[in-house]
Design a protein around this motif. Structure first.
Motif, PDB file in Angstrom:
ATOM      1  N   ILE A  43       0.872  -1.178   0.000  1.00  0.00           N
ATOM      2  CA  ILE A  43       0.000   0.000   0.000  1.00  0.00           C
ATOM      3  C   ILE A  43       0.912   1.232   0.000  1.00  0.00           C
ATOM      4  N   ILE A  44       0.765   2.091  -0.980  1.00  0.00           N
ATOM      5  CA  ILE A  44       1.661   3.239  -1.156  1.00  0.00           C
ATOM      6  C   ILE A  44       1.635   4.174   0.056  1.00  0.00           C
ATOM      7  N   LYS A  45       0.463   4.401   0.632  1.00  0.00           N
ATOM      8  CA  LYS A  45       0.392   5.323   1.770  1.00  0.00           C
ATOM      9  C   LYS A  45       1.007   4.752   3.044  1.00  0.00           C
ATOM     10  N   ASN A  46       1.505   3.520   3.007  1.00  0.00           N
ATOM     11  CA  ASN A  46       2.208   2.946   4.153  1.00  0.00           C
ATOM     12  C   ASN A  46       3.710   3.229   4.126  1.00  0.00           C
ATOM     13  N   PHE A  47       4.156   4.050   3.190  1.00  0.00           N
ATOM     14  CA  PHE A  47       5.538   4.544   3.195  1.00  0.00           C
ATOM     15  C   PHE A  47       5.531   5.843   3.998  1.00  0.00           C
ATOM     16  N   TYR A  48       6.277   5.873   5.069  1.00  0.00           N
ATOM     17  CA  TYR A  48       6.297   7.049   5.947  1.00  0.00           C
ATOM     18  C   TYR A  48       7.669   7.712   5.923  1.00  0.00           C
ATOM     19  N   PHE A  49       7.687   9.042   5.905  1.00  0.00           N
ATOM     20  CA  PHE A  49       8.913   9.828   5.863  1.00  0.00           C
ATOM     21  C   PHE A  49       9.061  10.620   7.155  1.00  0.00           C
ATOM     22  N   LYS A  50      10.287  11.021   7.477  1.00  0.00           N
ATOM     23  CA  LYS A  50      10.538  11.857   8.654  1.00  0.00           C
ATOM     24  C   LYS A  50       9.876  13.217   8.520  1.00  0.00           C
ATOM     25  N   ILE A  51       9.896  13.753   7.316  1.00  0.00           N
ATOM     26  CA  ILE A  51       9.362  15.091   7.062  1.00  0.00           C
ATOM     27  C   ILE A  51       7.998  14.961   6.380  1.00  0.00           C
ATOM     28  N   ALA A  52       6.967  15.513   6.995  1.00  0.00           N
ATOM     29  CA  ALA A  52       5.595  15.383   6.491  1.00  0.00           C
ATOM     30  C   ALA A  52       5.445  15.924   5.067  1.00  0.00           C
ATOM     31  N   LEU A  53       6.127  17.003   4.749  1.00  0.00           N
ATOM     32  CA  LEU A  53       6.021  17.575   3.413  1.00  0.00           C
ATOM     33  C   LEU A  53       6.595  16.630   2.356  1.00  0.00           C
ATOM     34  N   THR A  54       7.646  15.932   2.679  1.00  0.00           N
ATOM     35  CA  THR A  54       8.219  14.944   1.757  1.00  0.00           C
ATOM     36  C   THR A  54       7.201  13.843   1.494  1.00  0.00           C
ATOM     37  N   GLU A  55       6.547  13.394   2.551  1.00  0.00           N
ATOM     38  CA  GLU A  55       5.519  12.354   2.414  1.00  0.00           C
ATOM     39  C   GLU A  55       4.350  12.848   1.562  1.00  0.00           C
ATOM     40  N   GLU A  56       3.952  14.092   1.780  1.00  0.00           N
ATOM     41  CA  GLU A  56       2.867  14.675   0.991  1.00  0.00           C
ATOM     42  C   GLU A  56       3.231  14.729  -0.491  1.00  0.00           C
ATOM     43  N   HIS A  57       4.422  15.199  -0.809  1.00  0.00           N
ATOM     44  CA  HIS A  57       4.869  15.268  -2.205  1.00  0.00           C
ATOM     45  C   HIS A  57       4.962  13.876  -2.813  1.00  0.00           C
ATOM     46  N   PHE A  58       5.471  12.931  -2.050  1.00  0.00           N
ATOM     47  CA  PHE A  58       5.587  11.543  -2.505  1.00  0.00           C
ATOM     48  C   PHE A  58       4.216  10.999  -2.913  1.00  0.00           C
ATOM     49  N   ASN A  59       3.218  11.203  -2.065  1.00  0.00           N
ATOM     50  CA  ASN A  59       1.883  10.664  -2.325  1.00  0.00           C
ATOM     51  C   ASN A  59       1.101  11.445  -3.374  1.00  0.00           C
ATOM     52  N   GLU A  60       1.192  12.773  -3.346  1.00  0.00           N
ATOM     53  CA  GLU A  60       0.370  13.580  -4.242  1.00  0.00           C
ATOM     54  C   GLU A  60       0.990  13.815  -5.614  1.00  0.00           C
ATOM     55  N   HIS A  61       2.299  14.024  -5.672  1.00  0.00           N
ATOM     56  CA  HIS A  61       2.928  14.432  -6.931  1.00  0.00           C
ATOM     57  C   HIS A  61       3.713  13.324  -7.628  1.00  0.00           C
ATOM     58  N   TYR A  62       4.348  12.474  -6.886  1.00  0.00           N
ATOM     59  CA  TYR A  62       5.225  11.475  -7.506  1.00  0.00           C
ATOM     60  C   TYR A  62       4.519  10.147  -7.753  1.00  0.00           C
ATOM     61  N   LEU A  63       3.887   9.563  -6.743  1.00  0.00           N
ATOM     62  CA  LEU A  63       3.235   8.278  -6.924  1.00  0.00           C
ATOM     63  C   LEU A  63       1.722   8.369  -7.079  1.00  0.00           C
ATOM     64  N   GLU A  64       1.151   9.539  -6.891  1.00  0.00           N
ATOM     65  CA  GLU A  64      -0.287   9.753  -7.045  1.00  0.00           C
ATOM     66  C   GLU A  64      -1.070   8.620  -6.376  1.00  0.00           C
ATOM     67  N   SER A  65      -0.845   8.473  -5.080  1.00  0.00           N
ATOM     68  CA  SER A  65      -1.380   7.322  -4.353  1.00  0.00           C
ATOM     69  C   SER A  65      -2.909   7.291  -4.252  1.00  0.00           C
ATOM     70  N   ASP A  66      -3.590   8.407  -4.480  1.00  0.00           N
ATOM     71  CA  ASP A  66      -5.054   8.358  -4.515  1.00  0.00           C
ATOM     72  C   ASP A  66      -5.546   7.641  -5.774  1.00  0.00           C
TER      73      ASP A  66
END
Length: 85
Positions: A43-66
């Motif tokens: 599950i893509i949203k189960n990748f967690y980062f130290k920095i919340a903004l990095t996680e947000e960019h990862f999910n919204e812009h790079y992997l489009e987890s929605d």
């Protein structure tokens, strides 16, 4: 053989920028011990980062987890032999 606690990790950090390192420790994997076929799902949203903004960019812009909530892997291990003896 079924595993529910597999691990995928990666790091894409570069010097002088914020760390881009994460792991997902709830990867499911099925291995057919007769054929060597392997299937896994993360599950893509189960990748967690130290920095919340990095996680947000990862999910919204790079992997489009929605749109793409899962990462699937299907393959076959060549030369696989379950016999240990």
């Amino acid at each position: 053989m079924i595993i529910n606690k597999g691990n995928i990790s990666f790091e894409a950090s570069i010097p002088l920028f914020e760390e881009a390192k994460t792991s997902n420790e709830s990867v499911q994997c099925v291995l057919n011990i007769k054929t060597g076929e392997i299937n896994s799902v993360a599950i893509i949203k189960n990748f967690y980062f130290k920095i919340a903004l990095t996680e947000e960019h990862f999910n919204e812009h790079y992997l489009e987890s929605d749109c793409y909530p899962k990462a699937l892997f299907k393959g076959r291990i060549t030369g696989f032999n379950w016999n240990f003896a």
